[in-house]
Design a protein around this motif. Structure first.
Motif, short mmCIF file in Angstrom:
data_model
loop_
_atom_site.label_atom_id
_atom_site.label_comp_id
_atom_site.label_asym_id
_atom_site.label_seq_id
_atom_site.Cartn_x
_atom_site.Cartn_y
_atom_site.Cartn_z
N ASP A 180 52.75 -41.64 -37.42
CA ASP A 180 52.72 -40.20 -37.55
C ASP A 180 51.30 -39.67 -37.51
O ASP A 180 51.00 -38.69 -36.81
CB ASP A 180 53.42 -39.80 -38.85
N LYS A 216 49.75 -39.65 -34.18
CA LYS A 216 50.42 -38.74 -33.25
C LYS A 216 51.15 -39.50 -32.15
O LYS A 216 51.26 -39.02 -31.02
CB LYS A 216 49.43 -37.75 -32.65
N ASP A 263 56.59 -38.16 -33.86
CA ASP A 263 56.74 -36.93 -34.63
C ASP A 263 57.79 -37.16 -35.70
O ASP A 263 58.97 -37.30 -35.40
CB ASP A 263 57.14 -35.78 -33.72
N ASN A 319 58.27 -35.07 -38.35
CA ASN A 319 58.53 -33.87 -39.15
C ASN A 319 60.02 -33.72 -39.47
O ASN A 319 60.41 -33.41 -40.59
CB ASN A 319 58.03 -32.63 -38.40
#
Length: 496
Positions: free
Chosen positions: A284, A287, A290, A292
């Motif tokens: 995470d 990057k 993802d 989220n």
């Protein structure tokens, strides 16, 4: 408290390329960990590279497909068996080698004695040894050490079905018959050896022996492979935590290590599958993934687990506190507010009077003028309905022009009356100290007389008892039946 990030120390920030490099190294390490954890259960696949599904429900038994399908072209067990301390099992390996020796010397003429006498004698000796080793294998069950007794049962069942056509036959007799000269000649030498190579040999080849270490556990050398990764993760962990302690005032090196608690899973020699925690965090931050949505779902799931119990406990506690206040005479204190000396007034104002004033202002200045047409229609309808019950009124309305004139007159009267009442009431709401004093006296007198009458007739005790019972019933019937579905619905409408 840690201070905000110091822009003068941007050079201490970890670059993105470094984050991604470490994340990919950790990803490779975790893939190796998963391979190691599944190596023993999946060793048959890594040995043969084939897949075959066996379904057995009661008497129903089918294998799909009939012949195993090869999907992995390489045998990697010779390169990885040493990591798990796996060695070929001597007796089963010698058994297969003996079959290979038979294949190299066997042909139709030698088997029926028409060829070389010495070769025929050697074949007879090999067949006799195979029959003896088969019987010994059935007695000793060499597959038990590798926890492959189920595989051994499949071997015996396949031999029973092939020789006698039933799984109820004797496994020893099945092998003894199969490795006899008469059976091989009668049923075709080539087809029988082909059956053994396709159906029996792959199962026997899966057997192995695993060494036991001095600690009483099976040998596992995975730590030797994991050690270079351990050094990389350790250096990275020490560097990162040191960096955190330099970036934030008041954070010691040990505190920074606790800050990066999830990285500690990288150094555990056991439960290595828990490295999925630092792996997801690293991916995470790099990057490369993802998370989220995953974070939201995990948070919502965690909240849903505790929200039901917490909500029930908090609200039930609130109701119980209200019951306790009623038992302690809070209702009496409210009714007798003017006389009690324990009531704390924070602003020297009568809040009830102020609330009545505010509600009245909104009602008289905003609401009632807006609903005037509806009120007039309502009153007009009721007046007409009342007059309609008077004898002779209906005949009077039948006269020309009377009905419309009567309706117009009543509408005008209602409008004038409504405006007069509204004007009078609005005048009361002007800043009039006398009005406030009289209203407060009225409310005080009303509560005093109500409290006096309730106490004299012992109604207050009944009201308190009924109120306590009502709160108990409310708690049992509603609060303690909060369902998880309700919590999930509430959380679903809440952004987490």
């Amino acid at each position: 408290m840690p201070r905000p990030f110091d822009r003068s120390k941007k050079r201490l920030a970890v670059p993105l390329w470094y984050e991604r490099t470490l994340a990919l190294i950790l990803l490779a390490n975790y893939g190796l960990v998963l391979f190691d954890l599944t190596y023993i259960p999946l060793r048959d696949f890594w040995l043969q590279g084939t897949v075959q599904l066996s379904v057995k429900v009661g008497p129903f038994h089918r294998v799909f497909p009939k012949q195993p399908v090869r999907i992995f072209p390489f045998n990697i067990t010779p390169y990885y068996d040493w990591v798990k301390g796996i060695e070929p099992y001597r007796s089963t390996t010698a058994y297969l080698e003996l079959v290979d020796e038979l294949n190299s010397k066997l042909d139709e003429q030698a088997l029926d004695g028409a060829g070389n006498v010495q070769q025929a004698q050697e074949i007879d000796n090999i067949l006799a040894e195979l029959r003896q080793d088969s019987a010994q294998m059935i007695i000793e069950n060499p597959f038990q050490i590798a926890n492959k007794t189920g595989t051994f049962e499949r071997i015996k069942n396949r031999m029973r079905l092939h020789v006698f056509g039933s799984t109820d036959a004797s496994a020893t007799e099945s092998f003894e018959t199969f490795w006899s000269k008469e059976y091989l000649l009668k049923n075709g030498l080539t087809s029988q050896l082909l059956f053994f190579d396709r159906e029996i040999r792959p199962l026997i080849a899966t057997n192995y022996f695993r060494e036991i270490g001095e600690n009483g556990q099976p040998v596992d050398n995975f730590g030797l492979i994991d050690f270079p990764f351990f050094l990389i993760f350790l250096v990275d962990f020490l560097g990162r935590t040191r960096l955190i302690s330099l970036r934030y005032r008041g954070i010691s090196w040990v505190d920074a290590m606790l800050w990066r608690w999830y990285d500690l899973f990288l150094f555990l020699p056991f439960f290595r599958w828990l490295r999925i925690i630092p792996l997801t965090v690293r991916l995470d931050k790099a990057k490369l993934m993802d998370l989220n949505k995953v974070k939201g779902q995990a948070t919502q799931g965690f909240v849903a687990i505790i929200a039901e119990d917490m909500t029930e406990v908090i609200v039930v506690r609130l109701v119980e506190q209200m019951q306790q206040l009623v038992r302690e005479g809070a209702l009496r204190k409210i009714l007798d507010r003017a006389k009690t000396t324990q009531y704390i007034d924070l602003n020297n104002r009568n809040e009830l009077v102020e609330i009545i004033r505010i509600v009245s202002q909104v009602l008289l200045q905003k609401v009632l003028p807006e609903v005037e047409p509806e009120v007039q229609d309502f009153m007009l309808y009721n007046m007409q309905s009342s007059l309609g019950q008077i004898q002779g009124y209906t005949q009077l309305q039948s006269l020309p022009g009377v009905k419309n004139m009567q309706r117009e007159m009543m509408a005008n009267m209602i409008a004038i009356f409504y405006q007069r009442i509204l004007t009078i009431l609005q005048s009361f709401l002007e800043q009039d100290k006398e009005f406030e004093r009289l209203l407060e006296n009225l409310l005080t007198k009303l509560t005093t007389e109500l409290n006096l009458e309730l106490n004299q007739q012992h109604h207050l005790e009944d009201i308190e008892e009924l109120l306590i019972d009502f709160l108990e019933e409310f708690k049992i019937n509603y609060l303690q039946k909060l369902s998880e579905a309700d919590i999930e619905r509430i959380l679903g409408n809440t952004a987490i």
